[in-house]
Design a protein around this motif. Sequence first.
Motif, short mmCIF file in Angstrom:
data_model
loop_
_atom_site.label_atom_id
_atom_site.label_comp_id
_atom_site.label_asym_id
_atom_site.label_seq_id
_atom_site.Cartn_x
_atom_site.Cartn_y
_atom_site.Cartn_z
N HIS A 210 37.85 -59.70 35.78
CA HIS A 210 38.11 -58.27 35.57
C HIS A 210 37.57 -57.85 34.21
N ILE B 265 38.18 -54.42 32.08
CA ILE B 265 38.94 -53.18 32.12
C ILE B 265 38.57 -52.30 30.92
N SER C 116 45.32 -53.22 41.53
CA SER C 116 45.15 -51.80 41.85
C SER C 116 43.72 -51.53 42.31
N LEU D 244 40.16 -49.67 42.47
CA LEU D 244 39.36 -49.08 41.41
C LEU D 244 39.26 -47.57 41.58
N ILE E 289 39.75 -50.05 36.65
CA ILE E 289 41.15 -50.20 37.04
C ILE E 289 41.95 -49.14 36.30
#
Length: 377
Positions: free
Chosen positions: A101, A103, A138, A140, A146
């Motif tokens: 990930h 973010i 969650s 996108l 996110i």
Amino acid sequence: MSVAELKERHTAATETLNSLKERLRERRLQLLDTDVASYARAQGKTAIALGPTDLVCCRILQGHTGKVYSLDWTPEKNRIVSASQDGRLIVWNALTSQKTHAIKLPCAWVMACAFSPSGQSVACGGLDSVCSIFNLNSPLDKDGNIPVSRMLSGHKGYVSSCQYVPDDDTRLITGSGDQTCVLWDITTGLRTSVFGGEFQSGHTADVVSLSINGSNSRMFVSGSCDATARLWDTRVASRAVRTFQGHQGDVNSVKFFPDGNRFGTGSDDGTCRLFDIRTGHQLQVYTHPQQDDNKPDVTSIAFSISGRLLFASYSNGDCFVWDTLLAEVVLNLGTLQNSHEARVSCLGLSADGSALCTGSWDTSLKIWAFGGHRTVI
């Protein structure tokens, strides 16, 4: 009263305060019959032998474009989250070095990050005075990011540190430049308790670090720019259980010892210290061996699983492995192959103690593991 008279009174009061502090320090030293190192030597203990091949850099995590400020491991040991001045949180697979990930943060000036106990969400905070929660599962948003799942607002200063309460994804403690720590209910986004602030036993300067007791999650310790560490009980927010003094500079890092009865500190004064929460006594001092007065700041600390080793990172790029019993440096990761090229700003040990991760202002993270067949200490 004239300005000159006020200055004169202020100078006199400062001298009196410094004199009382020195008398208190001397009195504490008189009350201590020994320290950990002296007792260990009296018992015939020998230093752990670590060579350059015992701890080796086995992974280099590259992807940040700014200084790395904070990192945290998941409890299942194979993932790391890091926060950088580039305004991103990156979640890494520590085994493969791959990013799972990336973010984008609402505020680029992030100073702290933490994994939830389940590993399903991460928290971060910084100069926006908000602790942001991201659920890694969650969907996108339209920009491919996110979204923030919860914003914990209430601090009046920057968020310097955050840590989830062990085994509870719904509670988190933050430390802030507003001189307080706050226990949050993430489900509601509300403050459960505030530690410090208007209370006389609270910190008198920015809180810059905290650590929750792994043996008793009701207890946590905070470190501050007021050169003290304070022990808190989440059931009694009105006053600190105990205040620990001894440092001559900001307490940049605090970490509980594995047994929960002691904790370590790292400070701008170039020392790490070990304190006992039951007696309030300082047990040991770990002083950087540099001979001049410009000792590098201690930026972060961590203990090995047994507590026999103390890992400490410094502003000059050193990363010492201390023998906690004998207060001796047994290895400096800063001198090894593939060491960092700038300030080592943060470090953390995996849950099983088999690997150490360091983050630096050189924008990289490095994973160090015990080489050969050495057992985990």
